[in-house]
Design a protein around this motif. Structure first.
Motif, PDB file in Angstrom:
ATOM      1  N   GLY A  41       0.786  -1.226   0.000  1.00  0.00           N
ATOM      2  CA  GLY A  41       0.000   0.000   0.000  1.00  0.00           C
ATOM      3  C   GLY A  41       0.816   1.272   0.000  1.00  0.00           C
ATOM      4  N   LEU A  42       2.149   1.164   0.112  1.00  0.00           N
ATOM      5  CA  LEU A  42       3.000   2.356   0.126  1.00  0.00           C
ATOM      6  C   LEU A  42       3.430   2.718  -1.290  1.00  0.00           C
ATOM      7  CD1 LEU A  42       5.346   1.671   3.174  1.00  0.00           C
ATOM      8  CD2 LEU A  42       3.260   3.023   3.120  1.00  0.00           C
ATOM      9  N   GLU A  43       3.619   3.991  -1.516  1.00  0.00           N
ATOM     10  CA  GLU A  43       4.103   4.483  -2.803  1.00  0.00           C
ATOM     11  C   GLU A  43       5.295   5.392  -2.561  1.00  0.00           C
ATOM     12  OE1 GLU A  43       0.986   6.393  -4.919  1.00  0.00           O
ATOM     13  OE2 GLU A  43      -0.300   4.605  -5.010  1.00  0.00           O
ATOM     14  N   TRP A  44       6.265   5.334  -3.450  1.00  0.00           N
ATOM     15  CA  TRP A  44       7.426   6.202  -3.340  1.00  0.00           C
ATOM     16  C   TRP A  44       7.931   6.524  -4.734  1.00  0.00           C
ATOM     17  CZ3 TRP A  44       7.138   1.139  -1.820  1.00  0.00           C
ATOM     18  CH2 TRP A  44       7.866   0.216  -2.566  1.00  0.00           C
ATOM     19  N   GLU A  45       8.655   7.610  -4.820  1.00  0.00           N
ATOM     20  CA  GLU A  45       9.211   8.038  -6.091  1.00  0.00           C
ATOM     21  C   GLU A  45      10.632   7.504  -6.228  1.00  0.00           C
ATOM     22  OE1 GLU A  45       9.002  12.244  -6.328  1.00  0.00           O
ATOM     23  OE2 GLU A  45       6.808  12.325  -6.216  1.00  0.00           O
ATOM     24  N   GLY A  46      10.941   7.038  -7.422  1.00  0.00           N
ATOM     25  CA  GLY A  46      12.299   6.584  -7.670  1.00  0.00           C
ATOM     26  C   GLY A  46      12.590   5.211  -7.095  1.00  0.00           C
ATOM     27  N   ASP A  47      13.858   5.006  -6.795  1.00  0.00           N
ATOM     28  CA  ASP A  47      14.351   3.713  -6.356  1.00  0.00           C
ATOM     29  C   ASP A  47      14.126   3.524  -4.851  1.00  0.00           C
ATOM     30  OD1 ASP A  47      15.988   1.267  -6.999  1.00  0.00           O
ATOM     31  OD2 ASP A  47      17.244   2.154  -5.432  1.00  0.00           O
ATOM     32  N   LEU A  48      13.661   2.319  -4.451  1.00  0.00           N
ATOM     33  CA  LEU A  48      13.408   2.051  -3.039  1.00  0.00           C
ATOM     34  C   LEU A  48      14.681   2.180  -2.217  1.00  0.00           C
ATOM     35  CD1 LEU A  48      11.658   1.120  -0.677  1.00  0.00           C
ATOM     36  CD2 LEU A  48      12.078  -1.245  -1.385  1.00  0.00           C
ATOM     37  N   GLU A  49      15.788   1.722  -2.771  1.00  0.00           N
ATOM     38  CA  GLU A  49      17.056   1.794  -2.038  1.00  0.00           C
ATOM     39  C   GLU A  49      17.408   3.237  -1.691  1.00  0.00           C
ATOM     40  OE1 GLU A  49      21.726   0.396  -2.563  1.00  0.00           O
ATOM     41  OE2 GLU A  49      20.167  -0.427  -3.863  1.00  0.00           O
ATOM     42  N   GLU A  50      17.124   4.155  -2.619  1.00  0.00           N
ATOM     43  CA  GLU A  50      17.386   5.566  -2.356  1.00  0.00           C
ATOM     44  C   GLU A  50      16.486   6.099  -1.244  1.00  0.00           C
ATOM     45  OE1 GLU A  50      16.954   7.628  -6.018  1.00  0.00           O
ATOM     46  OE2 GLU A  50      18.744   6.734  -6.930  1.00  0.00           O
ATOM     47  N   GLU A  51      15.237   5.612  -1.220  1.00  0.00           N
ATOM     48  CA  GLU A  51      14.318   6.023  -0.165  1.00  0.00           C
ATOM     49  C   GLU A  51      14.784   5.516   1.192  1.00  0.00           C
ATOM     50  OE1 GLU A  51      11.720   8.025  -0.302  1.00  0.00           O
ATOM     51  OE2 GLU A  51      11.962   8.361  -2.443  1.00  0.00           O
ATOM     52  N   LEU A  52      15.272   4.283   1.216  1.00  0.00           N
ATOM     53  CA  LEU A  52      15.728   3.697   2.478  1.00  0.00           C
ATOM     54  C   LEU A  52      16.947   4.426   3.023  1.00  0.00           C
ATOM     55  CD1 LEU A  52      15.324  -0.107   1.684  1.00  0.00           C
ATOM     56  CD2 LEU A  52      13.860   1.298   3.132  1.00  0.00           C
ATOM     57  N   GLU A  53      17.769   4.966   2.135  1.00  0.00           N
ATOM     58  CA  GLU A  53      18.956   5.692   2.570  1.00  0.00           C
ATOM     59  C   GLU A  53      18.602   6.956   3.350  1.00  0.00           C
ATOM     60  OE1 GLU A  53      21.235   6.365  -0.921  1.00  0.00           O
ATOM     61  OE2 GLU A  53      22.007   4.304  -1.035  1.00  0.00           O
ATOM     62  N   LYS A  54      17.348   7.406   3.211  1.00  0.00           N
ATOM     63  CA  LYS A  54      16.905   8.591   3.947  1.00  0.00           C
ATOM     64  C   LYS A  54      16.665   8.271   5.427  1.00  0.00           C
ATOM     65  CE  LYS A  54      14.459  10.461  -0.095  1.00  0.00           C
ATOM     66  NZ  LYS A  54      13.134  10.857  -0.624  1.00  0.00           N
ATOM     67  N   ILE A  55      16.540   6.983   5.743  1.00  0.00           N
ATOM     68  CA  ILE A  55      16.254   6.583   7.123  1.00  0.00           C
ATOM     69  C   ILE A  55      17.547   6.599   7.925  1.00  0.00           C
ATOM     70  CG2 ILE A  55      15.371   4.744   8.610  1.00  0.00           C
ATOM     71  CD1 ILE A  55      13.656   3.811   6.289  1.00  0.00           C
ATOM     72  N   ARG A  56      17.611   7.502   8.859  1.00  0.00           N
ATOM     73  CA  ARG A  56      18.817   7.643   9.669  1.00  0.00           C
ATOM     74  C   ARG A  56      18.996   6.432  10.584  1.00  0.00           C
ATOM     75  NH1 ARG A  56      20.155  12.816  13.613  1.00  0.00           N
ATOM     76  NH2 ARG A  56      22.248  12.148  14.239  1.00  0.00           N
ATOM     77  N   GLY A  57      20.205   5.891  10.613  1.00  0.00           N
ATOM     78  CA  GLY A  57      20.521   4.787  11.509  1.00  0.00           C
ATOM     79  C   GLY A  57      20.157   3.415  10.982  1.00  0.00           C
ATOM     80  N   ILE A  58      19.589   3.324   9.788  1.00  0.00           N
ATOM     81  CA  ILE A  58      19.188   2.007   9.269  1.00  0.00           C
ATOM     82  C   ILE A  58      20.428   1.148   9.055  1.00  0.00           C
ATOM     83  CG2 ILE A  58      19.214   2.770   6.839  1.00  0.00           C
ATOM     84  CD1 ILE A  58      16.799   0.868   6.401  1.00  0.00           C
ATOM     85  N   SER A  59      20.381  -0.080   9.525  1.00  0.00           N
ATOM     86  CA  SER A  59      21.533  -0.978   9.395  1.00  0.00           C
ATOM     87  C   SER A  59      21.245  -2.162   8.490  1.00  0.00           C
ATOM     88  CB  SER A  59      21.991  -1.467  10.771  1.00  0.00           C
ATOM     89  OG  SER A  59      20.924  -2.071  11.477  1.00  0.00           O
ATOM     90  N   SER A  60      19.975  -2.570   8.381  1.00  0.00           N
ATOM     91  CA  SER A  60      19.633  -3.632   7.432  1.00  0.00           C
ATOM     92  C   SER A  60      18.139  -3.610   7.143  1.00  0.00           C
ATOM     93  CB  SER A  60      20.055  -5.013   7.954  1.00  0.00           C
ATOM     94  OG  SER A  60      19.300  -5.373   9.097  1.00  0.00           O
ATOM     95  N   PHE A  61      17.802  -4.177   5.993  1.00  0.00           N
ATOM     96  CA  PHE A  61      16.415  -4.237   5.532  1.00  0.00           C
ATOM     97  C   PHE A  61      16.314  -5.510   4.710  1.00  0.00           C
ATOM     98  CE2 PHE A  61      12.836  -2.820   2.780  1.00  0.00           C
ATOM     99  CZ  PHE A  61      11.950  -2.440   3.769  1.00  0.00           C
ATOM    100  N   THR A  62      15.912  -6.601   5.360  1.00  0.00           N
ATOM    101  CA  THR A  62      15.976  -7.919   4.730  1.00  0.00           C
ATOM    102  C   THR A  62      14.598  -8.555   4.633  1.00  0.00           C
ATOM    103  OG1 THR A  62      16.481  -8.912   6.893  1.00  0.00           O
ATOM    104  CG2 THR A  62      18.345  -8.338   5.496  1.00  0.00           C
ATOM    105  N   LEU A  63      14.467  -9.479   3.688  1.00  0.00           N
ATOM    106  CA  LEU A  63      13.191 -10.133   3.436  1.00  0.00           C
ATOM    107  C   LEU A  63      12.672 -10.871   4.665  1.00  0.00           C
ATOM    108  CD1 LEU A  63      13.958 -11.692  -0.073  1.00  0.00           C
ATOM    109  CD2 LEU A  63      12.510  -9.710   0.386  1.00  0.00           C
ATOM    110  N   ALA A  64      11.351 -10.845   4.830  1.00  0.00           N
ATOM    111  CA  ALA A  64      10.680 -11.590   5.902  1.00  0.00           C
ATOM    112  C   ALA A  64       9.454 -12.276   5.296  1.00  0.00           C
ATOM    113  CB  ALA A  64      10.264 -10.663   7.039  1.00  0.00           C
ATOM    114  N   LEU A  65       9.385 -13.573   5.424  1.00  0.00           N
ATOM    115  CA  LEU A  65       8.260 -14.334   4.890  1.00  0.00           C
ATOM    116  C   LEU A  65       7.318 -14.763   6.009  1.00  0.00           C
ATOM    117  CD1 LEU A  65       9.930 -16.736   2.279  1.00  0.00           C
ATOM    118  CD2 LEU A  65       8.245 -14.958   1.787  1.00  0.00           C
ATOM    119  N   GLU A  66       6.028 -14.598   5.792  1.00  0.00           N
ATOM    120  CA  GLU A  66       5.026 -15.028   6.765  1.00  0.00           C
ATOM    121  C   GLU A  66       4.502 -16.405   6.379  1.00  0.00           C
ATOM    122  OE1 GLU A  66       2.151 -11.853   6.861  1.00  0.00           O
ATOM    123  OE2 GLU A  66       3.189 -10.920   8.558  1.00  0.00           O
ATOM    124  N   VAL A  67       4.486 -17.317   7.358  1.00  0.00           N
ATOM    125  CA  VAL A  67       4.011 -18.682   7.129  1.00  0.00           C
ATOM    126  C   VAL A  67       2.901 -18.976   8.138  1.00  0.00           C
ATOM    127  CG1 VAL A  67       4.651 -21.113   6.904  1.00  0.00           C
ATOM    128  CG2 VAL A  67       6.360 -19.326   6.459  1.00  0.00           C
TER     129      VAL A  67
END
Length: 213
Positions: A41-67
């Protein structure tokens, strides 16, 4: 003289409390905080990686699967969504652990409060004492699971408990590779977000509530 002593004492208490607060804040800013977040449901402009770089202190952003599974131990069962992540990326405090082979049999990490929805065959919830017993004997008793929607007798399969965790307390986790094998895909909108610093973490969560992307 007496007033001077009182004022001096009050100042000492003030600076002591202020110092404790500063130390606490410094400690909080060094800690790692985590949540499973969704991009749905989220929308962003450009590349997601560039958006994530705006988050101060972020150290990782890895896949999570729900079972979504039905979990069974002795006469108790419950429906729960197990989260598949790279376990070496998960910030956790292990309360007890046991050796488990990592093969085709799913291996679970149980949070200390993750069995709160366990019920017996009559629909009665397991007492806190019983939940504690199941956790303490997790390496001794038979655990089984079936994927939600496949609750026939033939679909029950064994699973292993690698250990229990103080934190995160309310969830059950499993290795990402095993989760992928169960759901048949690694496509997901869920991710394990890791951020250093409490203020950074709280700010980061605002991104995934749709207010800052």
């Amino acid at each position: 003289m007496r007033k001077l002593v009182i004022v001096t004492g009050l100042l000492a208490v003030f600076f002591l409390l202020f110092g404790i607060r500063i130390v606490r804040q410094l400690c909080e800013e060094k800690l790692q905080y985590q949540s499973v977040v969704s991009l749905e449901g989220l929308e962003w402009e450009g590349d997601l990686e560039e958006e994530l770089e705006k988050i101060r202190g972020i150290s990782s952003f890895t896949l999570a699967l729900e079972v979504p599974i039905r979990l069974k131990a002795e006469e108790y069962t419950m429906d729960i969504t197990v989260i598949g992540v790279e376990l070496d990326r998960l910030e956790k405090q292990i309360s007890r652990s046991q050796e488990t082979p990592l093969g085709n049999t799913p291996v679970l990490l149980l949070g200390e409060e993750s069995l709160s929805e366990m019920t017996d065959r009559n629909g009665h919830k397991a007492s806190e004492e019983k939940q504690k017993e199941l956790l303490e004997r997790s390496g001794e008793i038979l655990w089984q699971y079936c994927l939600i929607g496949e609750e026939t007798l033939e679909s029950w399969n064994p699973c292993l408990i690698a250990g229990t965790m103080y934190t995160p307390a309310g969830e059950i986790y499993m290795p990402f590779g095993q989760a992928k094998a169960l759901v048949g895909t690694e496509e997901t909108s869920k991710f394990l977000l890791s951020v250093r610093g409490k203020e950074n973490y709280e700010r980061a969560l605002e991104y995934f509530q749709g207010s800052l992307f």
